[in-house]
Design an enzyme around this catalytic site. Sequence first.
Site, short mmCIF file in Angstrom:
data_model
loop_
_atom_site.label_atom_id
_atom_site.label_comp_id
_atom_site.label_asym_id
_atom_site.label_seq_id
_atom_site.Cartn_x
_atom_site.Cartn_y
_atom_site.Cartn_z
N GLN A 60 0.84 -1.20 0.00
CA GLN A 60 0.00 0.00 0.00
C GLN A 60 0.88 1.26 0.00
O GLN A 60 0.62 2.21 -0.72
CB GLN A 60 -0.92 -0.02 1.23
CG GLN A 60 -1.99 1.04 1.23
CD GLN A 60 -3.01 0.85 0.10
OE1 GLN A 60 -3.29 -0.26 -0.30
NE2 GLN A 60 -3.54 1.95 -0.41
N TRP A 72 -6.60 9.52 -4.24
CA TRP A 72 -6.77 8.29 -5.02
C TRP A 72 -6.34 7.03 -4.27
O TRP A 72 -6.91 5.96 -4.45
CB TRP A 72 -5.95 8.38 -6.32
CG TRP A 72 -6.52 9.34 -7.29
CD1 TRP A 72 -6.26 10.68 -7.36
CD2 TRP A 72 -7.50 9.07 -8.31
NE1 TRP A 72 -6.99 11.26 -8.37
CE2 TRP A 72 -7.76 10.28 -8.97
CE3 TRP A 72 -8.15 7.91 -8.72
CZ2 TRP A 72 -8.66 10.37 -10.03
CZ3 TRP A 72 -9.04 8.00 -9.79
CH2 TRP A 72 -9.29 9.23 -10.42
N HIS A 106 -8.02 -3.17 1.42
CA HIS A 106 -7.27 -4.25 0.78
C HIS A 106 -6.34 -4.94 1.79
O HIS A 106 -6.03 -6.11 1.65
CB HIS A 106 -6.47 -3.73 -0.41
CG HIS A 106 -7.34 -3.43 -1.59
ND1 HIS A 106 -7.80 -4.41 -2.43
CD2 HIS A 106 -7.85 -2.27 -2.06
CE1 HIS A 106 -8.55 -3.85 -3.38
NE2 HIS A 106 -8.60 -2.56 -3.17
N GLU A 135 -15.59 4.48 -6.80
CA GLU A 135 -14.81 3.34 -7.31
C GLU A 135 -15.77 2.20 -7.67
O GLU A 135 -16.07 1.35 -6.84
CB GLU A 135 -13.80 2.86 -6.26
CG GLU A 135 -12.68 3.84 -5.99
CD GLU A 135 -11.56 3.26 -5.14
OE1 GLU A 135 -11.63 2.07 -4.77
OE2 GLU A 135 -10.63 4.01 -4.83
N HIS A 153 -14.50 -1.44 -6.80
CA HIS A 153 -14.09 -1.89 -5.47
C HIS A 153 -15.27 -2.47 -4.69
O HIS A 153 -16.20 -1.76 -4.35
CB HIS A 153 -13.47 -0.71 -4.72
CG HIS A 153 -12.97 -1.04 -3.34
ND1 HIS A 153 -11.62 -1.10 -3.03
CD2 HIS A 153 -13.62 -1.33 -2.19
CE1 HIS A 153 -11.49 -1.42 -1.75
NE2 HIS A 153 -12.69 -1.55 -1.22
ZN ZN Z 1 -9.90 -1.25 -4.15
#
Ligand code: ZN
Length: 228
Positions: free
Chosen positions: A111, A139, A148, A198, A201
């Site tokens: 990340q 972003w 995540h 998003e 996602h």
């Molecule tokens: Zn994502």
Amino acid sequence: MRVRRKKRTKRLIVLLSLLLLGIVGFRNILPNLGDVFQYHHVASGEYGWNLILVNRDNYIPDDYTVELTELSNGQKVDSRIYPSLQEMFDAARAEGLGLFVADGYRTAETQQQILEGKIEAYKNEGYSSEEAEKKAKEWVAVPGTSEHQLGLAVDINADKSQSTSEEVYEWLSKNAYKYGFIQRYPENKTDITHTIYEPWHYRYVGNDAAFEIFSQNICLEEYIETLE
Ligand code: ZN
């Protein structure tokens, strides 16, 4: 006597001025101190592992552990969501869609790398370090605040040889809830999620929560509030 008093008054004025300067100066450095000693609320799993709320204000606990299952393309997800994810993909594919998990579990290090890459990209575009960091964070989530890292979120992309992104996003937005997944960052909730829209996602929350969130047209933050 008079002279002394004058001197004392003078001294008092100097002292007060210094104090004032000190306060002004302190206030100026306070934002920086705030950055260093930022207070991070740690995300809680009080409503169950599937409802842990991670966002810019709720950080993943340092001792968070996850058992992972590897997908056929090498991406990984929390083993507990794997059966539902597979079921959802089977259903989408049965309707002729081509889709795949472009991004599943990420470590904090990954990340961090993604964030740094984005900052670099903005710097190369000519932004100052400060501006580049600010724009990148619109972003990319700061490490510790990305779903995540939980292994409970997946970025789903279209296999362009079979479907368009729009087709895949459309199907997911209508059907994912049946498999316990929600579109985590809807277009009309950016002021609450503080994350850009998003459509790719998806986050696992379980069937009950996903149904409520879908049918009430709310986001996870709002849903958690109804439980409190
Ligand atoms: Zn994502």
